[in-house]
Scaffold this motif. Structure first.
Motif, PDB file in Angstrom:
ATOM      1  N   VAL A   1      -2.636   0.594  -9.747  1.00 15.19           N
ATOM      2  CA  VAL A   1      -4.239   0.672  -9.495  1.00 15.19           C
ATOM      3  C   VAL A   1      -3.570   0.439  -7.552  1.00 15.19           C
ATOM      4  O   VAL A   1      -3.157  -0.028  -7.375  1.00 15.19           O
ATOM      5  N   GLN A   2      -5.055   1.094  -7.295  1.00 16.47           N
ATOM      6  CA  GLN A   2      -4.802   0.156  -6.081  1.00 16.47           C
ATOM      7  C   GLN A   2      -4.599  -0.996  -5.401  1.00 16.47           C
ATOM      8  O   GLN A   2      -5.830  -1.708  -5.775  1.00 16.47           O
TER       9      GLN A   2
ATOM     10  N   ASP B   1      -7.941  -3.352  -5.917  1.00 13.88           N
ATOM     11  CA  ASP B   1      -9.295  -3.263  -7.595  1.00 13.88           C
ATOM     12  C   ASP B   1      -8.598  -4.023  -8.313  1.00 13.88           C
ATOM     13  O   ASP B   1      -7.872  -5.516  -8.337  1.00 13.88           O
ATOM     14  N   SER B   2      -9.345  -3.847  -9.350  1.00 13.82           N
ATOM     15  CA  SER B   2      -9.295  -5.007 -10.514  1.00 13.82           C
ATOM     16  C   SER B   2      -9.126  -4.300 -12.522  1.00 13.82           C
ATOM     17  O   SER B   2      -8.387  -3.135 -11.856  1.00 13.82           O
ATOM     18  N   LEU B   3      -8.213  -5.862 -12.886  1.00 15.05           N
ATOM     19  CA  LEU B   3      -7.237  -5.174 -14.120  1.00 15.05           C
ATOM     20  C   LEU B   3      -7.393  -6.507 -15.249  1.00 15.05           C
ATOM     21  O   LEU B   3      -7.448  -7.608 -14.435  1.00 15.05           O
TER      22      LEU B   3
ATOM     23  N   ASN C   1      -8.594  -9.352 -10.523  1.00 18.17           N
ATOM     24  CA  ASN C   1      -9.628  -8.647  -9.037  1.00 18.17           C
ATOM     25  C   ASN C   1      -8.850  -9.277  -7.661  1.00 18.17           C
ATOM     26  O   ASN C   1      -7.277  -9.609  -7.811  1.00 18.17           O
TER      27      ASN C   1
ATOM     28  N   THR D   1       2.600  -7.034  -7.812  1.00 17.31           N
ATOM     29  CA  THR D   1       3.441  -5.653  -8.748  1.00 17.31           C
ATOM     30  C   THR D   1       4.488  -6.076  -9.507  1.00 17.31           C
ATOM     31  O   THR D   1       5.007  -7.427  -8.420  1.00 17.31           O
TER      32      THR D   1
ATOM     33  N   VAL E   1       0.235  -2.224  -7.984  1.00 17.51           N
ATOM     34  CA  VAL E   1       0.323  -2.253  -6.908  1.00 17.51           C
ATOM     35  C   VAL E   1       0.085  -1.850  -5.948  1.00 17.51           C
ATOM     36  O   VAL E   1       1.189  -1.630  -5.953  1.00 17.51           O
TER      37      VAL E   1
END
Length: 125
Positions: A11-12, A15-17, A83, A90, A123
């Motif tokens: 993700v950038q 962003d959220s995961l 979030n 990372t 990330v």
């Protein structure tokens, strides 16, 4: 007890995961579930820990306000909502379960006796 972590990805920043940890086996014996992460060249560190029955949760300072750990006891699943992800988030993320730990040891990797495989979170900028 078996643990299956999932939900990682690329993700950038910002962003959220949501990571999931499915718990199977003797889940009734679990006292707490921990989320840990390990970045290349670094030691494994606790991210969040949640007391299985009550939902009491602790977080490492670097993720407070950004990450939220929750349990769904009906589904025997623990989630880590992440979030506002940063580059420094990372790492490989692991979920773990402890059946004999005490509340004061929730942040100690050695207190957990069951570990799942890791899921990579990357990330990018």
């Amino acid at each position: 007890v078996q643990l299956q972590a999932s939900g990682g990805g690329l993700v950038q920043a910002g962003d959220s995961l949501r990571l999931s940890c499915a718990v199977s086996g003797r889940s009734f014996s679990i006292r707490a579930v921990g989320w840990f992460r390990q970045a290349p060249g670094k030691e494994r560190e606790v991210v969040a820990a949640i007391w299985w029955r009550t939902g009491y949760t602790t977080y490492t300072d670097s993720v407070k306000g950004r990450f939220t750990a929750t349990t769904d006891n009906a589904k025997n699943t623990v989630y880590l909502q992440m979030n506002s992800l940063k580059l420094e988030d990372t790492a490989v993320y692991y979920c773990s379960a402890g059946s004999s730990l005490i509340l004061s040891s929730m942040n100690e990797p050695t207190a957990y006796n069951y570990w799942g495989q890791g899921t990579q979170v990357t990330v990018s900028s």
